[in-house]
Design a protein around this motif. Structure first.
Motif, PDB file in Angstrom:
ATOM      1  N   GLU A   6     -34.776  44.937  96.530  1.00 12.23           N
ATOM      2  CA  GLU A   6     -36.224  45.145  96.566  1.00 12.23           C
ATOM      3  C   GLU A   6     -36.954  43.970  95.925  1.00 12.23           C
ATOM      4  O   GLU A   6     -38.014  43.555  96.402  1.00 12.23           O
ATOM      5  CB  GLU A   6     -36.596  46.447  95.852  1.00 12.23           C
ATOM      6  CG  GLU A   6     -36.197  47.679  96.623  1.00 12.23           C
ATOM      7  CD  GLU A   6     -36.459  48.963  95.869  1.00 12.23           C
ATOM      8  OE1 GLU A   6     -36.753  49.968  96.534  1.00 12.23           O
ATOM      9  OE2 GLU A   6     -36.363  48.972  94.627  1.00 12.23           O
ATOM     10  N   ALA A   9     -37.042  41.280  98.435  1.00 12.76           N
ATOM     11  CA  ALA A   9     -38.013  41.594  99.482  1.00 12.76           C
ATOM     12  C   ALA A   9     -39.440  41.344  98.992  1.00 12.76           C
ATOM     13  O   ALA A   9     -40.284  40.838  99.740  1.00 12.76           O
ATOM     14  CB  ALA A   9     -37.851  43.040  99.933  1.00 12.76           C
ATOM     15  N   TYR A  16     -36.840  46.251 103.544  1.00 12.35           N
ATOM     16  CA  TYR A  16     -35.604  45.598 103.145  1.00 12.35           C
ATOM     17  C   TYR A  16     -35.411  44.349 104.000  1.00 12.35           C
ATOM     18  O   TYR A  16     -35.941  44.225 105.096  1.00 12.35           O
ATOM     19  CB  TYR A  16     -34.402  46.536 103.252  1.00 12.35           C
ATOM     20  CG  TYR A  16     -34.215  47.183 104.596  1.00 12.35           C
ATOM     21  CD1 TYR A  16     -33.582  46.503 105.619  1.00 12.35           C
ATOM     22  CD2 TYR A  16     -34.662  48.469 104.838  1.00 12.35           C
ATOM     23  CE1 TYR A  16     -33.408  47.082 106.858  1.00 12.35           C
ATOM     24  CE2 TYR A  16     -34.492  49.056 106.075  1.00 12.35           C
ATOM     25  CZ  TYR A  16     -33.863  48.361 107.081  1.00 12.35           C
ATOM     26  OH  TYR A  16     -33.697  48.933 108.304  1.00 12.35           O
ATOM     27  N   LEU A  17     -34.658  43.417 103.481  1.00 12.59           N
ATOM     28  CA  LEU A  17     -34.394  42.167 104.189  1.00 12.59           C
ATOM     29  C   LEU A  17     -33.218  42.338 105.144  1.00 12.59           C
ATOM     30  O   LEU A  17     -32.373  43.211 104.956  1.00 12.59           O
ATOM     31  CB  LEU A  17     -34.078  41.059 103.185  1.00 12.59           C
ATOM     32  CG  LEU A  17     -35.198  40.689 102.226  1.00 12.59           C
ATOM     33  CD1 LEU A  17     -34.676  39.728 101.176  1.00 12.59           C
ATOM     34  CD2 LEU A  17     -36.350  40.077 102.966  1.00 12.59           C
ATOM     35  N   GLU A  58     -37.546  52.815 102.191  1.00  8.47           N
ATOM     36  CA  GLU A  58     -38.615  51.836 101.988  1.00  8.47           C
ATOM     37  C   GLU A  58     -39.822  52.415 101.260  1.00  8.47           C
ATOM     38  O   GLU A  58     -40.593  51.689 100.668  1.00  8.47           O
ATOM     39  CB  GLU A  58     -39.034  51.251 103.333  1.00  8.47           C
ATOM     40  CG  GLU A  58     -37.906  50.471 103.979  1.00  8.47           C
ATOM     41  CD  GLU A  58     -38.234  49.973 105.359  1.00  8.47           C
ATOM     42  OE1 GLU A  58     -39.124  50.554 106.021  1.00  8.47           O
ATOM     43  OE2 GLU A  58     -37.604  48.999 105.781  1.00  8.47           O
ATOM     44  N   ARG A  78     -42.662  41.081 101.514  1.00 10.01           N
ATOM     45  CA  ARG A  78     -42.525  42.219 102.425  1.00 10.01           C
ATOM     46  C   ARG A  78     -42.960  43.510 101.745  1.00 10.01           C
ATOM     47  O   ARG A  78     -42.195  44.451 101.611  1.00 10.01           O
ATOM     48  CB  ARG A  78     -41.091  42.299 102.909  1.00 10.01           C
ATOM     49  CG  ARG A  78     -40.687  40.981 103.579  1.00 10.01           C
ATOM     50  CD  ARG A  78     -39.437  41.059 104.288  1.00 10.01           C
ATOM     51  NE  ARG A  78     -39.547  42.007 105.392  1.00 10.01           N
ATOM     52  CZ  ARG A  78     -38.749  42.022 106.431  1.00 10.01           C
ATOM     53  NH1 ARG A  78     -37.809  41.136 106.525  1.00 10.01           N
ATOM     54  NH2 ARG A  78     -38.884  42.915 107.375  1.00 10.01           N
TER      55      ARG A  78
END
Length: 151
Positions: free
Chosen positions: A32, A35, A64-65, A76, A40
């Motif tokens: 996280e 991200a 998430y990546l 998420e 994001r």
């Protein structure tokens, strides 16, 4: 104080009168944090709720990546614990119990020590006429700036 702002909640500034701002740490997993560094994050409709004497950030979307382990895909929109002092939480609990008061997230950023922080605010909801007034003020400010640029 060097802050690297990652995400802002512009809707909160439009929908609420901000009364008091606070800085809170966020308990995150490693993916996280990556991200968030990649930007994001979406704070639209996110808010803070105090549950059993602990503050949680709810409805904040941290994607998430693709490089994240495929077996570990965190939710998420999971609730994320906010790190605040007991006195701060008690004060916020008393304030939120007042009619019309809420806790909203204004931004997520990294401080000078590279720690992820959330700027939260004690806020009171705006009425429709207050929102219209804000829009009128913005339009007037734009017109004044445009007029100054011409001259």
């Amino acid at each position: 104080m060097a802050r690297k702002v990652i995400a802002n909640n512009k809707k909160a500034l439009f929908d609420f009168h901000i009364l008091e701002r606070l800085e809170a740490g966020i308990a995150l997993s490693g993916s996280e944090v990556k991200a968030i560094r990649a930007g994001r994050v979406n704070l639209k409709d996110s808010f803070v709720k105090i549950i059993k004497g602990e503050a949680f950030l709810l409805n904040a979307h941290i994607s998430y990546l693709e490089t994240t382990n495929p077996h570990y895909k965190p939710d998420e929109r999971r609730p994320r614990k906010l790190l605040l002092h007991r006195k701060q939480i008690d004060k916020l609990t008393g304030s939120v119990s007042t009619e019309g008061m809420t806790l909203v997230t204004l931004s997520i950023y990294f401080n000078e020590r590279n720690r992820a922080k959330a700027e939260i605010a004690l806020a009171k909801g705006k009425n429709l006429h207050d929102k219209r007034e804000t829009l009128k003020k913005r339009i007037l400010d734009r017109e004044v700036k445009a007029a100054l640029k011409e001259h």
